[in-house]
Scaffold this active site. Structure first.
Site, PDB file in Angstrom:
ATOM      1  N   ARG A 115      -9.742   6.268  -6.482  1.00 29.77           N
ATOM      2  CA  ARG A 115      -9.415   4.573  -6.485  1.00 29.77           C
ATOM      3  C   ARG A 115      -8.673   3.436  -7.111  1.00 29.77           C
ATOM      4  NH1 ARG A 115      -8.724   7.234  -2.410  1.00 29.77           N
ATOM      5  NH2 ARG A 115      -9.461   6.764   0.203  1.00 29.77           N
ATOM      6  N   GLU A 162      -3.125  -2.755  -2.317  1.00 30.00           N
ATOM      7  CA  GLU A 162      -2.159  -2.059  -1.942  1.00 30.00           C
ATOM      8  C   GLU A 162      -1.335  -2.004  -0.986  1.00 30.00           C
ATOM      9  OE1 GLU A 162      -3.773   1.642  -1.734  1.00 30.00           O
ATOM     10  OE2 GLU A 162      -3.584   2.114  -3.964  1.00 30.00           O
ATOM     11  N   HIS A 211       0.250   5.822  -4.007  1.00 30.57           N
ATOM     12  CA  HIS A 211      -0.758   6.573  -2.911  1.00 30.57           C
ATOM     13  C   HIS A 211      -0.368   7.416  -3.047  1.00 30.57           C
ATOM     14  CE1 HIS A 211      -5.224   5.730  -1.535  1.00 30.57           C
ATOM     15  NE2 HIS A 211      -4.616   7.066  -2.190  1.00 30.57           N
TER      16      HIS A 211
END
Length: 343
Positions: free
Chosen positions: A253, A282, A301
């Protein structure tokens, strides 16, 4: 009839068909489309309205706040489609007797593959070699690479994914260091379900060490810890200084790494290379310095996003919510205090 809502979006699809096929006939499956606002900004009110009246929620995109639990009193089970559960207010879930579980085994195989590929890309300087080769520097591109099996790899977080990374790296012949205070027993609280025991981790070839020792000794550091109040910012300026000349991977993360400190370290050429599959924001802003550095490989991601992940995520979520609704306890409950509250 039992019912479940599964969240989805254009960028984060799900296999609702697999979920439905895995559940018993007395289940009804509905989907809720989360808008383009993304993971953190989707409307809690809209999510609450979609969940209200249902027994379970399978969460891919979206954030579950206290407001959602208050507006959806029928909810009894919440299964995160993958691994990260930082988008769920666990205290609120516990207060409302909702069991929250996740499935690190869903993205796990894909994340492990990505991690090994990223380590190899860093150590062999694939991006630099490609740039020099396509730029006409044929001989200059033939730089000496490093073998993964001749390095020391530090794995931070030895849950399902981190432990599998450690096993695979050990198979390459690398020396493997591991840090996880829940495995060693240095930290234990009700917010973390029981982790892999020390004997299992050491049998996988992992030398359990303190965090500072791992940073000092490792050539490559790979982050696989969840984002919690404890892990937020755990890689800061001091930790990056300890990694001078080494390589850093974050596939966990974004908030685990202080990105301002990382940008400074990269600008000053103090690291061997960096791979980031996750960022604190993000998508990032267009002027984020981490996006433009040739020393940093950034992906959006996607480490765990594969066809296998979509199928496993649905299958495991179905198994977990059915167990909860039948009165059982899945092995990956992330708010175990809820069972104490229900006594």
């Amino acid at each position: 009839m039992r019912s479940v809502v599964i969240t989805t979006s254009r960028s984060r699809p799900v296999r609702a068909d697999v979920l439905e096929s895995e559940l018993a006939d007395d289940w009804r499956v509905e989907t809720h489309e989360v808008d383009a606002a993304g993971l953190e900004n989707a409307s809690p009110a809209e999510l609450a309205a979609a969940v209200d009246g249902h027994d379970a929620l399978v969460l891919r995109p979206g954030t579950v706040t206290r407001d959602v639990f208050e507006r959806a009193p029928s909810l009894r089970a919440l299964a995160v489609y993958g691994s990260g559960y930082d988008r769920v207010d666990l205290a609120a879930a516990t207060d409302h007797d909702v069991v929250v579980t996740h499935s690190p085994g869903a993205p796990g195989p894909a994340v492990v593959e990505y991690t090994l590929a990223a380590m190899t890309a860093l150590l062999r300087d694939f991006l630099g070699i490609h740039e020099r080769t396509t730029g006409g520097e044929w001989q200059a591109a033939k730089s000496m690479g490093r073998e993964l099996g001749r390095t020391t790899v530090g794995v931070v977080g030895l849950g399902t994914i981190g432990l599998d990374v450690a096993r695979k790296v050990d198979a390459f012949g690398a020396d493997v260091l591991g840090y996880d205070p829940y495995v060693t027993g240095d930290r234990s609280d009700s917010a973390i379900y029981p982790r892999t025991d020390r004997a299992t981790v050491e049998a996988a070839g992992v030398d359990l060490v303190e965090f500072d020792a791992l940073l000092e000794r490792a050539d490559v550091v790979s982050l696989h810890a969840p984002l919690t109040d404890v892990t937020r910012g755990m890689i800061g300026a001091d930790e990056l200084a300890a990694l001078s000349g080494d390589y850093l991977l974050n596939v966990a993360r974004g908030g685990i790494v202080d990105e301002d400190a990382l940008a400074d370290a990269v600008a000053e050429d103090r690291l061997g290379g960096v791979v980031l599959d996750v960022l604190e924001a993000e998508p990032p802003t267009a002027d984020d310095p981490l996006l433009t550095s040739p020393e940093v490989l950034v992906t959006p991601h996607v480490a765990g996003v594969t066809d296998g992940y979509l199928e496993r995520g649905a299958r495991l979520a179905a198994e977990k919510i059915e167990t909860i609704l039948d009165g059982g306890r899945p092995d990956t409950v992330v708010n175990p205090a809820v069972f104490d509250e229900q006594v």
